[in-house]
Design a protein around this motif. Sequence first.
Motif, PDB file in Angstrom:
ATOM      1  N   ARG A   1     -14.380  -5.206  -3.848  1.00  0.00           N
ATOM      2  CA  ARG A   1     -15.761  -5.651  -3.644  1.00  0.00           C
ATOM      3  C   ARG A   1     -15.967  -7.016  -4.290  1.00  0.00           C
ATOM      4  O   ARG A   1     -15.356  -7.336  -5.291  1.00  0.00           O
ATOM      5  N   HIS A   2     -16.894  -7.736  -3.723  1.00  0.00           N
ATOM      6  CA  HIS A   2     -17.306  -8.999  -4.335  1.00  0.00           C
ATOM      7  C   HIS A   2     -18.053  -8.667  -5.633  1.00  0.00           C
ATOM      8  O   HIS A   2     -18.799  -7.690  -5.690  1.00  0.00           O
ATOM      9  N   PRO A   3     -17.864  -9.444  -6.697  1.00  0.00           N
ATOM     10  CA  PRO A   3     -18.540  -9.149  -7.968  1.00  0.00           C
ATOM     11  C   PRO A   3     -20.057  -9.061  -7.857  1.00  0.00           C
ATOM     12  O   PRO A   3     -20.682  -8.266  -8.555  1.00  0.00           O
ATOM     13  N   LEU A   4     -20.668  -9.850  -6.993  1.00  0.00           N
ATOM     14  CA  LEU A   4     -22.120  -9.774  -6.838  1.00  0.00           C
ATOM     15  C   LEU A   4     -22.551  -8.455  -6.209  1.00  0.00           C
ATOM     16  O   LEU A   4     -23.604  -7.914  -6.560  1.00  0.00           O
ATOM     17  N   VAL A   5     -21.739  -7.918  -5.318  1.00  0.00           N
ATOM     18  CA  VAL A   5     -22.058  -6.628  -4.712  1.00  0.00           C
ATOM     19  C   VAL A   5     -21.964  -5.530  -5.773  1.00  0.00           C
ATOM     20  O   VAL A   5     -22.834  -4.669  -5.872  1.00  0.00           O
ATOM     21  N   ALA A   6     -20.931  -5.584  -6.577  1.00  0.00           N
ATOM     22  CA  ALA A   6     -20.777  -4.599  -7.651  1.00  0.00           C
ATOM     23  C   ALA A   6     -21.935  -4.694  -8.639  1.00  0.00           C
ATOM     24  O   ALA A   6     -22.476  -3.678  -9.085  1.00  0.00           O
ATOM     25  N   THR A   7     -22.343  -5.902  -8.968  1.00  0.00           N
ATOM     26  CA  THR A   7     -23.468  -6.099  -9.884  1.00  0.00           C
ATOM     27  C   THR A   7     -24.752  -5.547  -9.286  1.00  0.00           C
ATOM     28  O   THR A   7     -25.525  -4.868  -9.972  1.00  0.00           O
ATOM     29  N   ALA A   8     -24.971  -5.807  -8.009  1.00  0.00           N
ATOM     30  CA  ALA A   8     -26.179  -5.306  -7.349  1.00  0.00           C
ATOM     31  C   ALA A   8     -26.199  -3.786  -7.293  1.00  0.00           C
ATOM     32  O   ALA A   8     -27.264  -3.175  -7.311  1.00  0.00           O
ATOM     33  N   MET A   9     -25.031  -3.163  -7.267  1.00  0.00           N
ATOM     34  CA  MET A   9     -24.976  -1.708  -7.251  1.00  0.00           C
ATOM     35  C   MET A   9     -25.259  -1.120  -8.634  1.00  0.00           C
ATOM     36  O   MET A   9     -25.839  -0.048  -8.756  1.00  0.00           O
TER      37      MET A   9
ATOM     38  N   LEU B   1     -26.939  -2.685 -11.372  1.00  0.00           N
ATOM     39  CA  LEU B   1     -28.172  -3.074 -12.053  1.00  0.00           C
ATOM     40  C   LEU B   1     -29.311  -2.055 -11.941  1.00  0.00           C
ATOM     41  O   LEU B   1     -29.976  -1.802 -12.945  1.00  0.00           O
ATOM     42  N   PRO B   2     -29.563  -1.450 -10.789  1.00  0.00           N
ATOM     43  CA  PRO B   2     -30.653  -0.457 -10.748  1.00  0.00           C
ATOM     44  C   PRO B   2     -30.406   0.736 -11.682  1.00  0.00           C
ATOM     45  O   PRO B   2     -31.319   1.189 -12.369  1.00  0.00           O
ATOM     46  N   LEU B   3     -29.188   1.215 -11.723  1.00  0.00           N
ATOM     47  CA  LEU B   3     -28.872   2.328 -12.619  1.00  0.00           C
ATOM     48  C   LEU B   3     -28.989   1.900 -14.075  1.00  0.00           C
ATOM     49  O   LEU B   3     -29.539   2.631 -14.907  1.00  0.00           O
ATOM     50  N   ALA B   4     -28.515   0.711 -14.394  1.00  0.00           N
ATOM     51  CA  ALA B   4     -28.612   0.214 -15.772  1.00  0.00           C
ATOM     52  C   ALA B   4     -30.070   0.075 -16.185  1.00  0.00           C
ATOM     53  O   ALA B   4     -30.443   0.454 -17.300  1.00  0.00           O
ATOM     54  N   ALA B   5     -30.903  -0.454 -15.302  1.00  0.00           N
ATOM     55  CA  ALA B   5     -32.328  -0.603 -15.616  1.00  0.00           C
ATOM     56  C   ALA B   5     -32.987   0.756 -15.825  1.00  0.00           C
ATOM     57  O   ALA B   5     -33.789   0.930 -16.755  1.00  0.00           O
ATOM     58  N   LEU B   6     -32.638   1.721 -14.994  1.00  0.00           N
ATOM     59  CA  LEU B   6     -33.192   3.065 -15.145  1.00  0.00           C
ATOM     60  C   LEU B   6     -32.796   3.675 -16.488  1.00  0.00           C
ATOM     61  O   LEU B   6     -33.621   4.249 -17.197  1.00  0.00           O
TER      62      LEU B   6
END
Length: 55
Positions: free
Chosen positions: A16-24, A26-31
């Motif tokens: 995966r592209h690093p930005l795709v992995a980050t986008a996946m 971040l929502p869990l990390a924020a939660l």
Amino acid sequence: MAFTAARTSPRPSSRRHPLVATAMVLPLAALLVVVFGGWEAVVTQASSVGVMLGR
């Protein structure tokens, strides 16, 4: 006997592209930060990493 198809991976074997992995992630990390109230820990760790990097 029943016919079973060979199992093939639905995804390509490329990474995966690093930005795709980050986008996946971040929502869990924020939660987790909101649920466990760990914002202070995140800030502390980020500042520690900044100090280690000399910033």
